[in-house]
Design an enzyme around this catalytic site. Structure first.
Site, PDB file in Angstrom:
ATOM      1  N   CYS A 256       4.314 -10.370   2.769  1.00 39.50           N
ATOM      2  CA  CYS A 256       5.303  -8.999   2.606  1.00 39.50           C
ATOM      3  C   CYS A 256       4.391  -7.746   2.860  1.00 39.50           C
ATOM      4  O   CYS A 256       4.630  -6.848   2.415  1.00 39.50           O
ATOM      5  CB  CYS A 256       5.911  -9.079   1.081  1.00 39.50           C
ATOM      6  SG  CYS A 256       4.976  -8.344  -0.454  1.00 39.50           S
TER       7      CYS A 256
ATOM      8  N   HIS B  25       6.116   9.997   5.099  1.00 46.47           N
ATOM      9  CA  HIS B  25       7.579  10.098   5.603  1.00 46.47           C
ATOM     10  C   HIS B  25       7.338  10.657   6.622  1.00 46.47           C
ATOM     11  O   HIS B  25       8.797  10.300   7.605  1.00 46.47           O
ATOM     12  CB  HIS B  25       8.224  10.948   4.587  1.00 46.47           C
ATOM     13  CG  HIS B  25       9.100  11.303   3.803  1.00 46.47           C
ATOM     14  ND1 HIS B  25       9.566  11.925   2.703  1.00 46.47           N
ATOM     15  CD2 HIS B  25       9.792  10.208   3.459  1.00 46.47           C
ATOM     16  CE1 HIS B  25      10.475  11.099   1.727  1.00 46.47           C
ATOM     17  NE2 HIS B  25      10.969  10.070   2.527  1.00 46.47           N
TER      18      HIS B  25
ATOM     19  N   GLU C 299      -1.820 -11.410  -5.362  1.00 42.43           N
ATOM     20  CA  GLU C 299      -2.812 -10.556  -5.170  1.00 42.43           C
ATOM     21  C   GLU C 299      -3.894 -10.366  -5.306  1.00 42.43           C
ATOM     22  O   GLU C 299      -4.101  -9.446  -5.219  1.00 42.43           O
ATOM     23  CB  GLU C 299      -1.957  -9.285  -5.391  1.00 42.43           C
ATOM     24  CG  GLU C 299      -1.200  -8.374  -6.617  1.00 42.43           C
ATOM     25  CD  GLU C 299      -0.071  -7.675  -6.108  1.00 42.43           C
ATOM     26  OE1 GLU C 299      -0.673  -6.568  -5.639  1.00 42.43           O
ATOM     27  OE2 GLU C 299       0.919  -7.781  -6.835  1.00 42.43           O
TER      28      GLU C 299
ATOM     29  N   ASP D 125      -3.879  -5.949  -1.120  1.00 36.48           N
ATOM     30  CA  ASP D 125      -4.423  -6.665  -2.025  1.00 36.48           C
ATOM     31  C   ASP D 125      -5.170  -7.442  -1.681  1.00 36.48           C
ATOM     32  O   ASP D 125      -5.541  -7.610  -2.571  1.00 36.48           O
ATOM     33  CB  ASP D 125      -2.911  -5.953  -3.239  1.00 36.48           C
ATOM     34  CG  ASP D 125      -3.108  -4.875  -3.869  1.00 36.48           C
ATOM     35  OD1 ASP D 125      -3.880  -3.616  -3.659  1.00 36.48           O
ATOM     36  OD2 ASP D 125      -2.162  -4.366  -4.344  1.00 36.48           O
TER      37      ASP D 125
END
Length: 753
Positions: free
Chosen positions: A673, A361, A602, A626
């Site tokens: 992505c 965060h 992936e 991945d």
């Protein structure tokens, strides 16, 4: 020998400095092994020399004075071979170099063992004795063990400039290495932040007054809610009110059944409030920290931060806020978003955290604020940098402690260049991502929290290339209902309408177990997860599909993405359920349309079934993180092998090229992505492959747009063809970085412009 080894390790750990540790080791090893001499030599990287740093047996006055080149003496032989050297009559060796001031001419046997940390030789431990016979094997193995224990401490001290005498003519230390968290260069004074309260040390304790403890807990929760709202208002003043939604996730947790109700139930069962809170927080941490997905795993940081704040209010702890100098660089074992917000905005220059990644965060917030950040600096000597001058390079992930004037001057120059480049990038915001020969590339944002939407839109994203739907499932103690999900998805779809939003269906299981749906597996990376679990539980999958399609009513910008597909049968079964949910909604009178459906690539098997998959779905989206991990059999979160992880590995590039060619035959668009999309070097190759869209964090988007507009598709294809002939990722990356430099885009991969 093991008890002796443990004793030495404990004494070394308690040493106040690395000099004390070295002196302790040479004395203790000499005494334990019954040898005549034990000495420690360290590498001075800048001078390219070995320096005698400690000895018991040689002349003590020679410490710090004896220096030899990297190809001089038997010490250099040990370093070159990276293994023990155990010889008799060392003076007969061609590389032997005598230092009369040490008095070592009396010794006729030599044993040297390298001190190695992360494949780098930091120094050499040496034993010498009068007798002309090799050292016994148990002596060799003992010294190897000691050297391995010492390596981390030496690396730590060397990087922070703590080793006195190693670099007498310079004040600059070798940089500490971390992970890029937010781009930019920070120069300032380190202010070390400590946790609000130590929740892990709280014991269980029975209470005779559960009602009183409940009241105490609820009062603390209300106080933290008030704090969080104040923080949200404060950040809204700097970024615009919409960005204060970053703290919505905190407020959701403070109102969630799984955090609050579970703690209250433990209090009712007799545990006092701090102990009950500790149990609940640790339960949540176990779930988050076991996750493979970096973005979701880093949410453990948020849970821990909230737990500490609640505990602090329950204990009525008043934390004294530090004085923040004009150029404050926050430093800590784990910097949280709330710590960052407490700094006056005009005084905050940067962030350095020993833990975390770019999906923390605090890293997300730092990027939104435009504050450079370096995360995961595991060698960071937090306890010894407060008040020191530091430099944080958010591009390379390097941190400099006490840099000299020359280094500071250079980074000040880079800061000025950065400022000029940022202004240039902002001017690209409304321009299309179109190559010089007219090829249009769509640039999307990845997101998973509602709080991420505003930065994504401000960056000029043309939509959402990957929306992770897991978070609404993770902040509750039950599966969210259809209407609860619909409201969340509707907000996301409305925020970007009419631009597309690609929502990944629920990707949990194995390494991402929900608190209320635990799964124990020996190998979660290859286990029950993603599409596998949702197909096994259609009652969960159908509710999510219905919620997504209902949220899309009247907007029609939703696209569905199926995760962890490894077999065409999984796609067939998923499509049947998607059509079933759509038909049900039509029968119920809902005005819904069937969205476009894609498969996430992936798993390597999907590459080799791309032709069959392309006949069934509308698009492909490559999860490069991945895919790289599975192709290379490397856990990128394991520091021992993380350096082997690189999406520019030739095997990854060839697999992607094969996928794009198969998709082209069926006229199916391919998007990327993962982190690869936001890596300028990788994005150039993807452009050459014919990828139709890239999806990345909002902070990377303008830089990638600059790259796209600076190259032609033809030139990018030429760069790809050359890269495909290379044999390793390092060679590929060097080739691409050089090409970016020559094209005036070096500022995308390093500080400066």
């Amino acid at each position: 020998m093991l008890p002796i080894l443990r004793s030495i390790v404990q004494e070394v750990s308690a040493a106040g400095s690395v000099e004390q540790a070295l002196n302790l080791i040479v004395v203790r090893v000499k005494e334990t092994m019954g040898v005549d001499v034990c000495s420690a030599y360290l590498v001075d990287k800048q001078a390219q020399q070995f320096v005698l740093m400690a000895t018991d047996g040689l002349n003590a006055a020679s410490v710090g004075q004896v220096r030899m080149g990297m190809n001089e003496g038997l010490v250099s032989v040990v370093a070159e071979r990276e293994e023990p050297v155990n010889i008799c009559a060392p003076h007969n060796h061609p590389r032997f170099r005598e230092f009369p001031e040490t008095g070592e001419e009396r010794y006729h046997s030599f044993l040297g063992v390298p001190i190695i940390h992360h494949r780098q030789v930091l120094g050499v431990l040496v034993l010498q004795q009068h007798s002309e016979k090799p050292f016994d094997e148990d002596v060799v193995t003992f010294l190897v063990t000691i050297a391995a224990q010492l390596a981390g401490a030496i690396a730590h001290a060397d990087a922070s400039g703590e080793i006195e005498g190693l670099r007498p003519k310079r004040s600059v230390a070798a940089p500490l290495l971390g992970l890029p968290g937010a781009p930019g260069v920070a120069i300032g004074t380190a202010v070390v932040m400590h946790p609000y309260a130590d929740i892990d040390s709280i014991p269980d304790r029975q209470t005779d007054d559960p009602k009183g403890e409940l009241k105490r807990f609820r009062k603390a929760v209300d106080a933290v809610k008030k704090e969080i709202r104040a923080m949200a208002d404060r950040i809204g003043e700097d970024l615009g009110k919409g960005d204060s939604a970053l703290f919505d996730a905190y407020l959701l947790m403070l109102e969630s059944d799984s955090l609050i109700d579970t703690t209250e139930e433990r209090i009712r069962q007799g545990n006092w409030a701090p102990g009950a809170l500790r149990e609940t927080v640790q339960e949540h941490l176990r779930v988050f920290e076991a996750m493979e997905d970096n973005y979701l795993r880093e949410r453990a940081e948020d849970v821990r931060d909230l737990g500490r704040r609640i505990l602090g209010h329950m204990n009525n702890e008043k934390r004294q806020k530090p004085d923040y100098p004009r150029e404050t660089v926050l430093v800590g074992e784990e910097i949280t978003a709330s710590m960052l917000i407490e700094v006056p905005p005009r005084r905050l220059a940067g962030v350095i955290s020993a833990r975390g990644s770019r999906t923390s965060h605090v890293a997300i917030l730092a990027r939104a604020l435009g504050v450079p950040a370096v995360m995961g600096v595991d060698e960071l000597p937090v306890g010894r940098v407060d008040g020191r001058r530091v430099i944080a390079d958010g591009y390379s992930g390097r941190v400099y402690v006490n840099p000299n004037q020359t280094v500071r001057r250079e980074f000040r120059r880079l800061q000025q260049e950065e400022k000029a480049m940022s202004e240039k990038l902002r001017s690209l915001g409304t321009l299309p991502a179109k190559t010089k020969d007219g090829a249009r590339i769509h640039l999307y944002a990845n997101t998973g929290l509602v709080s991420d939407l505003k930065p994504s839109m401000k960056s000029g994203a043309e939509g959402v290339g990957l929306y992770r739907t897991e978070f609404p499932f993770m902040i509750r103690e039950r599966f969210p209902g259809e209407e609860e999900q619909r409201q969340v998805y509707r907000e996301v779809l409305e925020s970007f309408h009419p631009q597309p939003v690609i929502m990944r269906t629920l990707d949990v299981g194995g390494d991402k177990a929900l608190p209320y749906f635990p799964i124990q597996e020996d190998n979660p990376f290859l286990g029950w997860r993603g599409i596998r679990i949702t197909l096994d539980h259609p009652e969960i999958f159908l509710v999510q599909l219905r919620a997504m399609m209902k949220a899309n009513a009247g907007l029609n910008n939703l696209q569905l993405l199926l995760p962890m597909v490894s077999d065409v049968r999984e796609v067939d079964q998923a499509l049947a359920l998607i059509h079933r949910a759509h038909d049900e909604l039509l029968e119920e009178g809902e005005d819904v349309k069937l969205p476009k459906i894609g498969v996430m690539i992936e798993v390597p098997s999907a590459i080799y079934q791309a032709d069959e998959l392309a006949r069934r779905v509308d698009f492909f989206s490559v999860g490069s993180n991945d895919l790289t991990q599975y192709l290379l059999a490397v856990d990128r979160n394991n520091p021992r092998v993380a350096e082997l992880y690189d999406s520019l590995h030739p095997a990854v590039l060839r697999a992607l090229k094969q996928l794009v060619e198969a998709a082209r035959q069926h006229k199916r668009p391919v998007s990327v992505c993962g982190e690869m999309a936001g890596d300028p070097a990788a994005a150039l190759l993807l452009l050459g492959m014919g990828i139709s869209s890239l999806s990345m964090s909002a902070s990377s988007l303008l830089g990638i747009k600059w790259l796209v507009r600076s190259f032609s598709r033809r030139r990018a294809k030429a760069a790809l063809e050359r890269a495909l002939k290379m044999e390793n990722a390092g060679e590929v990356r060097n080739h691409l970085n050089l090409l970016l430099e020559k094209s005036g885009l070096g500022g995308l991969v390093r500080a400066g412009k």
